[in-house]
Write a protein that holds these residues in place. Structure first.
Motif, mmCIF file in Angstrom:
data_model
loop_
_atom_site.group_PDB
_atom_site.id
_atom_site.type_symbol
_atom_site.label_atom_id
_atom_site.label_comp_id
_atom_site.label_asym_id
_atom_site.label_seq_id
_atom_site.Cartn_x
_atom_site.Cartn_y
_atom_site.Cartn_z
ATOM 1 N N ASP A 276 0.818 -1.211 0.000
ATOM 2 C CA ASP A 276 0.000 0.000 0.000
ATOM 3 C C ASP A 276 0.851 1.261 0.000
ATOM 4 O OD1 ASP A 276 -2.381 -1.453 0.069
ATOM 5 O OD2 ASP A 276 -2.375 -1.566 2.261
ATOM 6 N N ASN A 277 2.168 1.078 0.081
ATOM 7 C CA ASN A 277 3.088 2.216 0.226
ATOM 8 C C ASN A 277 4.169 2.194 -0.858
ATOM 9 O OD1 ASN A 277 1.953 3.207 2.785
ATOM 10 N ND2 ASN A 277 2.787 1.304 3.633
ATOM 11 N N LYS A 278 3.769 1.921 -2.090
ATOM 12 C CA LYS A 278 4.758 1.769 -3.159
ATOM 13 C C LYS A 278 5.589 3.028 -3.347
ATOM 14 C CE LYS A 278 5.257 0.368 -8.014
ATOM 15 N NZ LYS A 278 5.854 1.578 -8.590
ATOM 16 N N GLU A 279 4.947 4.182 -3.375
ATOM 17 C CA GLU A 279 5.687 5.424 -3.591
ATOM 18 C C GLU A 279 6.651 5.689 -2.443
ATOM 19 O OE1 GLU A 279 4.791 10.171 -4.460
ATOM 20 O OE2 GLU A 279 3.153 8.708 -4.498
ATOM 21 N N LEU A 280 6.194 5.444 -1.232
ATOM 22 C CA LEU A 280 7.052 5.613 -0.068
ATOM 23 C C LEU A 280 8.208 4.612 -0.106
ATOM 24 C CD1 LEU A 280 7.483 7.075 2.645
ATOM 25 C CD2 LEU A 280 6.040 5.323 3.708
ATOM 26 N N ALA A 281 7.928 3.388 -0.541
ATOM 27 C CA ALA A 281 8.963 2.365 -0.650
ATOM 28 C C ALA A 281 10.023 2.782 -1.661
ATOM 29 C CB ALA A 281 8.339 1.034 -1.047
ATOM 30 N N GLU A 282 9.597 3.379 -2.771
ATOM 31 C CA GLU A 282 10.556 3.854 -3.762
ATOM 32 C C GLU A 282 11.396 4.999 -3.209
ATOM 33 O OE1 GLU A 282 8.048 2.644 -7.796
ATOM 34 O OE2 GLU A 282 7.708 4.593 -6.824
ATOM 35 N N GLU A 283 10.776 5.851 -2.393
ATOM 36 C CA GLU A 283 11.539 6.907 -1.719
ATOM 37 C C GLU A 283 12.612 6.290 -0.817
ATOM 38 O OE1 GLU A 283 12.025 10.088 -1.367
ATOM 39 O OE2 GLU A 283 10.618 10.832 -2.847
ATOM 40 N N PHE A 284 12.262 5.203 -0.138
ATOM 41 C CA PHE A 284 13.228 4.568 0.753
ATOM 42 C C PHE A 284 14.383 3.966 -0.049
ATOM 43 C CE2 PHE A 284 14.991 1.025 3.129
ATOM 44 C CZ PHE A 284 15.298 1.645 4.329
ATOM 45 N N ILE A 285 14.067 3.344 -1.172
ATOM 46 C CA ILE A 285 15.132 2.808 -2.019
ATOM 47 C C ILE A 285 16.058 3.936 -2.475
ATOM 48 C CG2 ILE A 285 15.625 1.711 -4.247
ATOM 49 C CD1 ILE A 285 13.053 0.085 -3.880
ATOM 50 N N ASN A 286 15.472 5.057 -2.851
ATOM 51 C CA ASN A 286 16.280 6.208 -3.256
ATOM 52 C C ASN A 286 17.191 6.671 -2.119
ATOM 53 O OD1 ASN A 286 16.800 8.185 -5.413
ATOM 54 N ND2 ASN A 286 16.011 9.676 -3.935
#
Length: 362
Positions: free
Chosen positions: A283-293
């Motif tokens: 449910d937090n794909k965008e946030l997860a991508e921020e974390f990867i960044n």
């Protein structure tokens, strides 16, 4: 026969993204994009982000990776800990709410094959532009990067080996009933299968040659180790003179035997890549991508390298010679690594394991 590795990996040391276009999000010094930061939930409470990882160096990750991200994004990070197989099985079974998963490339490829990960939006991860090509899309452009690259080489005790060790072929000539090898089911197991084929002189991987060569070596192997702690204990007690090991663990050997040496074999050390992916259905794909960044940011990459927690993939990280000891670092080093084709390995690992148990380690 299909190659399962490539040598002399070309590194295109690309320039950083140009800061152009009014629609581009400004990136702050922490390496995260303010414009892309997801909003907190409606109550103002922190959004929960569940991360699946190994659990090593917990104090470092808490202080240098998790807490700064939590403060920047009003996030509460929850960590699930376990080995690769355990954590991947939980995702398979749907028994966890993981958003982000750290896995070795061998296990990450299994997750990709089984459709367990989301495709990532590379535009949301601008720090991809700052990392080595080999790390950018090791398992395909739709999936997560390698956030660290280690290498598998050979460590040995000079007091127990006559002459120096410089190649994979030396495993067959320099060790006399005092060698250890990784178990076939360990992360490094398939790498040693490939090394055996290379030591036999094959230009491309040959399974029959590899297993014939490994069988020749069997009498000199004290133990096929599954845990690095087994290697360290045998090495410190001089039950073994050495064998293949990941560079990140060499410091433990050197603490026990100060004169120990680590070498990148002349045929090339093997790339050991740990990846980071977004789990399907998060449910937090965008946030997860921020974390990867954030994990790829110069700040985290430099701190990890200097703490000797992870080798850096960011081309912007600069280390002194002292800081680089025990770290897989620099374009020259990374450019010489051998990289296994993990799709090919996963297609054959069951038959290799059966054959190994039947012919060698049974």
């Amino acid at each position: 026969m299909k190659k399962i590795m490539t040598t002399g990996l070309a590194l295109a040391l690309t320039s950083m993204l140009a800061a152009c276009g009014s629609n581009n999000a400004a990136t702050n010094n922490a390496g995260t994009s303010n414009a892309a930061a997801p909003e907190a939930n409606q109550s103002g409470e922190p959004t929960e982000l569940v991360i699946s990882t190994w659990g090593f160096s917990e104090d470092f990750f808490k202080a240098s990776v998790y807490e700064p991200f939590e403060k920047e994004h009003n996030v509460k990070i929850v960590v699930e800990i376990g080995n690769n197989a355990e954590r991947l099985n939980k995702i398979r079974q749907g028994s966890s709410d993981v958003d982000v998963v750290y896995l070795s490339d061998y296990y990450a490829q299994q997750g990709i094959n089984e459709g367990l990960f989301e495709s990532i939006d590379n535009s949301k991860i601008p720090n991809l532009e700052n990392i080595y090509d080999i790390a950018r899309a090791p398992l395909g452009a739709e999936y997560g990067p390698a956030y660290t690259i280690g290498r598998l080489g050979i460590a040995y005790n000079p007091a127990l080996v006559e002459g120096g060790v410089s190649s994979w072929a030396d495993l067959w000539t320099k060790f006399d009933k005092n060698l250890t090898l990784p178990a076939i089911t360990a992360t490094a197991g398939p790498m040693v299968v490939d090394a055996a084929s290379a030591a036999a002189g094959d230009a491309t991987f040959n399974e029959d040659t590899a297993f014939t060569k490994l069988k020749e070596l069997d009498n000199n192997v004290v133990k096929y180790y599954s845990q690095t702690s087994e290697y360290v204990n045998m090495f410190s007690q001089e039950e073994i003179a050495g064998g293949p090991i990941m560079e990140m663990y060499f410091k433990d050997l050197q603490a026990a035997v100060p004169d120990a040496k680590f070498v990148a074999p002349s045929e090339g050390a093997y790339a050991v890549m740990n990846t980071i992916n977004v789990v399907k259905g998060s449910d937090n794909k965008e946030l997860a991508e921020e974390f990867i960044n954030w994990q790829l940011s110069d700040e985290v990459q430099e701190a990890s390298a200097k703490a000797k927690v992870d080798s850096p993939v960011s081309m912007n990280v600069m280390l002194t010679p002292e800081e680089a000891v025990g770290v897989t670092y620099g374009a020259d080093v990374i450019g010489q690594l051998r990289k296994l084709d993990m799709s090919f390995v996963n297609e054959h690992i069951t038959e290799w394991t059966d054959r190994f148990n039947r012919e060698i380690g049974g």
